[in-house]
Design a protein around this motif. Sequence first.
Motif, short mmCIF file in Angstrom:
data_model
loop_
_atom_site.label_atom_id
_atom_site.label_comp_id
_atom_site.label_asym_id
_atom_site.label_seq_id
_atom_site.Cartn_x
_atom_site.Cartn_y
_atom_site.Cartn_z
N GLU A 35 -3.68 8.60 -3.81
CA GLU A 35 -3.19 9.16 -2.56
C GLU A 35 -1.70 8.82 -2.43
OE1 GLU A 35 -5.64 8.25 0.95
OE2 GLU A 35 -7.09 7.39 -0.46
N PRO A 38 3.96 10.70 0.72
CA PRO A 38 5.01 11.71 0.71
C PRO A 38 6.38 11.05 0.89
CG PRO A 38 3.26 12.30 2.25
CD PRO A 38 3.01 10.89 1.82
N SER A 48 9.86 6.80 1.79
CA SER A 48 8.57 7.23 2.35
C SER A 48 8.80 7.99 3.65
CB SER A 48 7.67 6.00 2.60
OG SER A 48 8.35 5.01 3.34
N ARG A 49 7.94 8.98 3.92
CA ARG A 49 8.15 9.82 5.12
C ARG A 49 7.82 9.11 6.41
NH1 ARG A 49 6.94 15.94 5.77
NH2 ARG A 49 8.85 15.82 7.00
N ARG A 302 0.37 10.33 5.20
CA ARG A 302 -0.29 11.02 4.08
C ARG A 302 -1.00 12.28 4.57
NH1 ARG A 302 -0.68 5.52 2.31
NH2 ARG A 302 0.11 5.37 0.17
N ARG A 303 -1.61 12.21 5.75
CA ARG A 303 -2.35 13.37 6.26
C ARG A 303 -1.43 14.51 6.70
NH1 ARG A 303 -6.25 11.64 10.96
NH2 ARG A 303 -6.57 13.89 11.10
N ALA A 306 2.60 15.47 4.03
CA ALA A 306 2.69 16.01 2.67
C ALA A 306 3.49 17.30 2.68
CB ALA A 306 1.28 16.26 2.13
#
Length: 309
Positions: A35, A38, A48-49, A302-303, A306
């Motif tokens: 996983e 993003p 990282s986002r 992550r959800r 992306a």
Amino acid sequence: GGFLPSRTSRRYLLQSAASLAGGLALGRPAARAEEPMPKIRLGDVDVSRVICGNNPMGGNSHFNNLYNAHMKEWYTEERMLEVLSRLELNGINTWQWSYDNKSVSVVQRHRRAGGKLNFVVLSHGELTTNRALLQEVANLKPIGIVHHGGSTDTRFRNGEMDKVHDFLKQVRDSGVKVGLSMHNPLVMEYVEERGWDIDFYMTCMYQVTRTREEIVKLLGQFPLGELFLEDDPTRMCERVRKTSKPCLAFKILAAGRVTDSPKRVEAAFRFAFENIKPKDAVIVGMYPRYKDEVAENAGYARRFGAVPA
């Protein structure tokens, strides 16, 4: 922000209780390698986002002095280092901190212990006036140094943007990336029209720097405490989408005001990622004293964060 995992088994509750007794709430394990987190590009660094913000660590709750003291008491240097380590375990690779001696000490200790986090530094106080100190902070090799948003808004209001511009030129000369923070979207409009040499922005979702006069004009009265208006995020995001530069959107959870239910937290993350650009990220303050906000925030990134290939 975030909420407790749905697992309420006896084993999970015992694990949580043990973690809390130790001072740091650890819930779900770090996300599995399949996983990926993003990321965006900030200068020549993959970021990282979701980025960890500074306010809880600095004891700045945006509520009251009692809550400020609550955060400050808990966030010792050791706990800060634990949280930074937890960020790395969960794929969050960047911390935005505000300049003070404690944060500088924590950065140095993190690196000596083998930590690899990237840093973005928000200027305030002496850092904006002492050029030697600015170079000292630049020598710590942050990705960039950012002019403080509250100061930016005040100087914009007072017609003193030349002072902001001078500071940003000094940041450029120091050898790190140049950032400008703001709560008022009109600031970005002003800067973009003039083509200032800036690498990225920090953009507050809520315009919490309105003057008393501006608020009374809007509401007809003055509220007790800071004003968070529900339409502000839409206004800022419209401005964010107009610039080609990366933006780091902060206060997406309204300084904790939208964290009273899992649905509201989820909605805030979803709104942020759907309304900023794919090259933008969010900054979220984390206070994992009672629940594992680090893992939760990484999960939301992550959800919802992306970027389509």
